[in-house]
Structure formats: C-alpha cells, structure tokens
Scaffold this motif. Structure first.
Motif, PDB file in Angstrom:
ATOM      1  N   PRO A  48       3.110  -0.087  55.719  1.00 49.49           N
ATOM      2  CA  PRO A  48       4.262  -0.045  55.753  1.00 49.49           C
ATOM      3  C   PRO A  48       4.904   1.001  56.286  1.00 49.49           C
ATOM      4  CG  PRO A  48       3.365  -0.857  53.672  1.00 49.49           C
ATOM      5  CD  PRO A  48       2.260  -0.193  54.394  1.00 49.49           C
ATOM      6  N   VAL A  49       5.866   0.857  56.999  1.00 46.86           N
ATOM      7  CA  VAL A  49       6.872   1.864  57.694  1.00 46.86           C
ATOM      8  C   VAL A  49       7.548   2.854  56.512  1.00 46.86           C
ATOM      9  CG1 VAL A  49       8.867   2.416  59.112  1.00 46.86           C
ATOM     10  CG2 VAL A  49       7.371   0.401  59.873  1.00 46.86           C
ATOM     11  N   LEU A  50       7.444   4.064  56.702  1.00 39.22           N
ATOM     12  CA  LEU A  50       8.167   4.860  55.729  1.00 39.22           C
ATOM     13  C   LEU A  50       9.457   5.359  56.498  1.00 39.22           C
ATOM     14  CD1 LEU A  50       6.498   8.469  54.603  1.00 39.22           C
ATOM     15  CD2 LEU A  50       9.032   8.249  55.210  1.00 39.22           C
ATOM     16  N   LEU A 101      13.499  -3.067  62.191  1.00 44.55           N
ATOM     17  CA  LEU A 101      11.957  -3.226  61.587  1.00 44.55           C
ATOM     18  C   LEU A 101      11.706  -4.431  61.172  1.00 44.55           C
ATOM     19  CD1 LEU A 101      12.182   0.027  59.191  1.00 44.55           C
ATOM     20  CD2 LEU A 101      11.186  -0.184  61.622  1.00 44.55           C
ATOM     21  N   ASP A 102      10.359  -5.042  61.014  1.00 48.25           N
ATOM     22  CA  ASP A 102       9.823  -6.030  60.472  1.00 48.25           C
ATOM     23  C   ASP A 102       8.722  -5.711  59.492  1.00 48.25           C
ATOM     24  OD1 ASP A 102       7.648  -5.409  62.063  1.00 48.25           O
ATOM     25  OD2 ASP A 102       8.277  -7.038  63.491  1.00 48.25           O
ATOM     26  N   GLY A 103       8.373  -6.916  58.924  1.00 45.75           N
ATOM     27  CA  GLY A 103       7.108  -6.560  57.964  1.00 45.75           C
ATOM     28  C   GLY A 103       7.471  -5.932  56.613  1.00 45.75           C
ATOM     29  N   GLU A 104       6.737  -4.877  56.253  1.00 48.61           N
ATOM     30  CA  GLU A 104       7.242  -3.942  55.059  1.00 48.61           C
ATOM     31  C   GLU A 104       7.506  -2.689  55.493  1.00 48.61           C
ATOM     32  OE1 GLU A 104       4.081  -4.546  51.962  1.00 48.61           O
ATOM     33  OE2 GLU A 104       2.892  -5.440  53.551  1.00 48.61           O
ATOM     34  N   LEU A 132      12.994  -7.895  55.417  1.00 49.84           N
ATOM     35  CA  LEU A 132      11.648  -6.899  55.025  1.00 49.84           C
ATOM     36  C   LEU A 132      11.216  -6.924  53.820  1.00 49.84           C
ATOM     37  CD1 LEU A 132      13.478  -3.598  56.422  1.00 49.84           C
ATOM     38  CD2 LEU A 132      11.351  -4.747  57.507  1.00 49.84           C
ATOM     39  N   ARG A 133      10.079  -6.743  53.515  1.00 50.39           N
ATOM     40  CA  ARG A 133       9.565  -6.441  52.167  1.00 50.39           C
ATOM     41  C   ARG A 133       9.734  -5.059  51.899  1.00 50.39           C
ATOM     42  NH1 ARG A 133       6.211  -9.818  54.515  1.00 50.39           N
ATOM     43  NH2 ARG A 133       4.456  -8.312  54.668  1.00 50.39           N
ATOM     44  N   GLY A 134      10.138  -4.556  50.808  1.00 52.23           N
ATOM     45  CA  GLY A 134      10.028  -3.133  50.657  1.00 52.23           C
ATOM     46  C   GLY A 134      10.364  -2.764  49.360  1.00 52.23           C
ATOM     47  N   ARG A 135      10.485  -1.272  49.136  1.00 57.47           N
ATOM     48  CA  ARG A 135      10.700  -0.721  47.774  1.00 57.47           C
ATOM     49  C   ARG A 135      11.357   0.588  48.141  1.00 57.47           C
ATOM     50  NH1 ARG A 135       8.845   0.107  42.473  1.00 57.47           N
ATOM     51  NH2 ARG A 135       8.539  -1.872  42.370  1.00 57.47           N
ATOM     52  N   GLY A 282       0.271  -5.738  46.442  1.00 51.64           N
ATOM     53  CA  GLY A 282       0.267  -7.113  46.106  1.00 51.64           C
ATOM     54  C   GLY A 282       1.515  -7.696  45.538  1.00 51.64           C
ATOM     55  N   SER A 283       2.607  -7.094  45.507  1.00 47.38           N
ATOM     56  CA  SER A 283       3.782  -7.694  45.074  1.00 47.38           C
ATOM     57  C   SER A 283       4.669  -8.020  46.161  1.00 47.38           C
ATOM     58  CB  SER A 283       4.471  -6.840  44.190  1.00 47.38           C
ATOM     59  OG  SER A 283       4.920  -5.478  44.978  1.00 47.38           O
ATOM     60  N   ALA A 284       5.762  -8.792  45.558  1.00 46.66           N
ATOM     61  CA  ALA A 284       6.729  -9.073  46.502  1.00 46.66           C
ATOM     62  C   ALA A 284       7.931  -8.170  46.842  1.00 46.66           C
ATOM     63  CB  ALA A 284       7.556 -10.302  46.109  1.00 46.66           C
ATOM     64  N   ALA A 285       9.057  -8.464  47.505  1.00 46.92           N
ATOM     65  CA  ALA A 285      10.049  -7.579  47.716  1.00 46.92           C
ATOM     66  C   ALA A 285      10.422  -6.779  46.433  1.00 46.92           C
ATOM     67  CB  ALA A 285      11.033  -7.793  48.633  1.00 46.92           C
ATOM     68  N   ALA A 286      10.694  -5.705  46.348  1.00 47.46           N
ATOM     69  CA  ALA A 286      11.589  -4.967  45.178  1.00 47.46           C
ATOM     70  C   ALA A 286      12.831  -4.036  45.773  1.00 47.46           C
ATOM     71  CB  ALA A 286      10.625  -4.103  44.461  1.00 47.46           C
TER      72      ALA A 286
END
Length: 292
Positions: A48-50, A101-104, A132-135, A282-286
C-alpha cells in the motif's frame, strides 16, 4: 565424417530446409515448445502507498521540511511509494493526493499527538476517497523514537548539563501545539516523560503549549521558582511554523529546532505505517486511526 556420410547411429543428422520460411517455422515451433514448459512466478503484490499527512503552514520552510522527510522515508525503504498530502494551506491538498491514487493506502499523520486532525480531518479525507482501501495510522507521538529526535535537536542547540550541580539548575520546557482534546495533552505528557528518561531522569521536562493549555512563559516561571534558571525549550513540532517560532521566542536560554527530517522521525513514520498495515491485514477499508 564428410557431409555425404551418414550420421553415426543415434546421432541426428543435419536437417535440410527448402526455404528460409521453413527454417523460421521450425525455430518458432521449437521456441513455443520450450516456452510452454516455463512457469512464470507471479509478481509480489504492491505494498500500500504510504501517504504522509502534514498540517501545512504559511511558513515556506514547512513544505521544504515535509518534502525532505518524505525523501528520507523513501531512502529508508526503496520501492515503497510515498506521497505527501496537506490538511490545509500547502500543496498538494490531502484530497488531491488521495484522488490520484488507487488500490490501498496507509495515511500516516505527521502529527505528534491525538487531536481533531487525527480523529476527524484525516479519516474524513479517506472517507471522501471511496475508490481507496485504507487506514489512518496512529500519530507519531508518544514514542521513544520521538524522544530520541527531541534529544538530538536539544544537543544541536547546545544542550549540556555537565556536572550534577549544573543539572540541578537546568530544566526543559517541551513546547507543543496544544489541543482541546484531553488525549492530546496526555500524549504530550507521555512524550515529556520519555524525553526526561532519555536525558537521564535528573532534569525536569515540563509540557507547555502554543494554543490551548499552559504556555511556555508560565512553564519557565514554574521551573525558575524551583531553582531551575537554565531552561531550554524543546520544540515538539514536526516542522517550522507560527507555533514553533512563537514558543522558541519565549526561551530564556536555548531553543531547539523543530524535529523536521531527523532520521528517527523517518523511522517512526515507517513504524506507524507497518503497525497500521499489520492491523488491517486481510481486512476491508477502515477509516479510524490505528492504535499506537
């Protein structure tokens, strides 16, 4: 063996082709047969991108400092995509960074305590990027690496206690931005305790704030009332700006520079990234900040 003699038993003889086209056809067939037996290993998944999230400032040194920190992070981890986004004032805005961005992505606040930006603004920006999926990672403080950077900045400014007698006269004000969120003050107090331990435990470190909470001048007076007349100000700011300048001006002795692109800060950003990433495996977006 001459060209007219038959090949020995078991050894294939030379092949004869009527045209170049036949030769090329045979080569193509042989290559296709060999390539069919090759198993290609799939490429490793892209991490994932920082996204380093800075506050932003009207002081042009703040943007230069944030860019220098991002460059240091890239040097520490080649191959990791590192982007910069700002909550306000400076370019690029966080929303624009996320839109490209795309992805995570893992959003790492370049803030030193919990507060409104970490709790609301940054998760809000992530929520506005549903592609995006991210945290959101935890803020940078409190952490021993933060105390290490503060210690080094004090040393660069001329901090020396020398003898035990000199240490009894010394004190430090840990200057931070301040927040109405009580968790922010607790984080600053924890950082003050870590810095005191890093300094050997014999010099008091008193938190003070540029906005909400006790100010630097008041902290200096309290230390002076206890016999501490050599007081330094440690700048608990990620980058130069109005608050860092104002608190440094109140220093009666020396004032350390903001933390900036100190190597420990770059390592701490990557630590927060790794912790957040491990928490979302392994989790979804947060859209809530990860734990420290």
């Amino acid at each position: 063996m001459t060209a007219k003699e038959p090949a020995p038993h078991g050894v294939p003889g030379p092949e004869h082709f009527d045209s170049t086209a036949q030769l090329m056809s045979r080569i193509t067939t042989q290559l296709s047969s060999r390539l069919a037996r090759v198993t290609l290993r799939s490429a490793a998944p892209r991490p994932p991108v920082l996204v380093a999230v800075a506050h932003g400032s009207r002081d042009p040194a703040a943007l230069r400092t944030a860019l220098a920190l991002v460059d240091r992070i890239r040097d520490l981890r080649p191959g990791l995509s590192v982007r910069l986004g700002h909550i306000e004032i400076d370019e690029p805005p966080l929303d624009d960074t996320l839109a490209a961005l795309d992805g995570e992505a893992v959003l790492v606040p370049l803030m030193l305590t919990r507060g409104h930006h970490v709790k609301r603004d940054i998760p809000g920006a992530l929520a506005r990027a549903p592609h995006l999926r991210g945290r959101v990672a935890a803020p940078l403080g409190p952490h021993p690496l933060l105390a290490e950077a503060l210690h080094d900045r004090l040393a660069e400014a001329g901090w020396r206690t020398g003898s035990p007698r000199a240490a009894r006269r010394a004190g430090i004000v840990l200057a931070a931005a301040g927040s109405r969120d009580p968790r922010s003050a607790r984080d600053t107090e924890a950082t003050a305790a870590l810095l005191r331990a890093r300094l050997g435990g014999n010099v008091p470190v008193v938190p003070a704030y540029a906005s909400a909470g006790p100010d630097v001048a008041g902290a200096v007076r309290r230390l002076a009332a206890g016999g501490r007349d050599r007081v330094a100000v440690a700048s608990c700011f990620a980058a130069p700006g109005r608050f860092a300048t104002a608190t440094a001006a109140a220093a009666p002795w020396i004032a350390a520079a903001p933390l900036g692109a100190h190597p420990a800060m770059a390592a701490l950003v990557l630590h927060r990234y790794d912790r957040a990433l491990a928490g979302t495996a392994g989790s979804a977006a947060a859209a809530q900040p990860a734990t420290a």
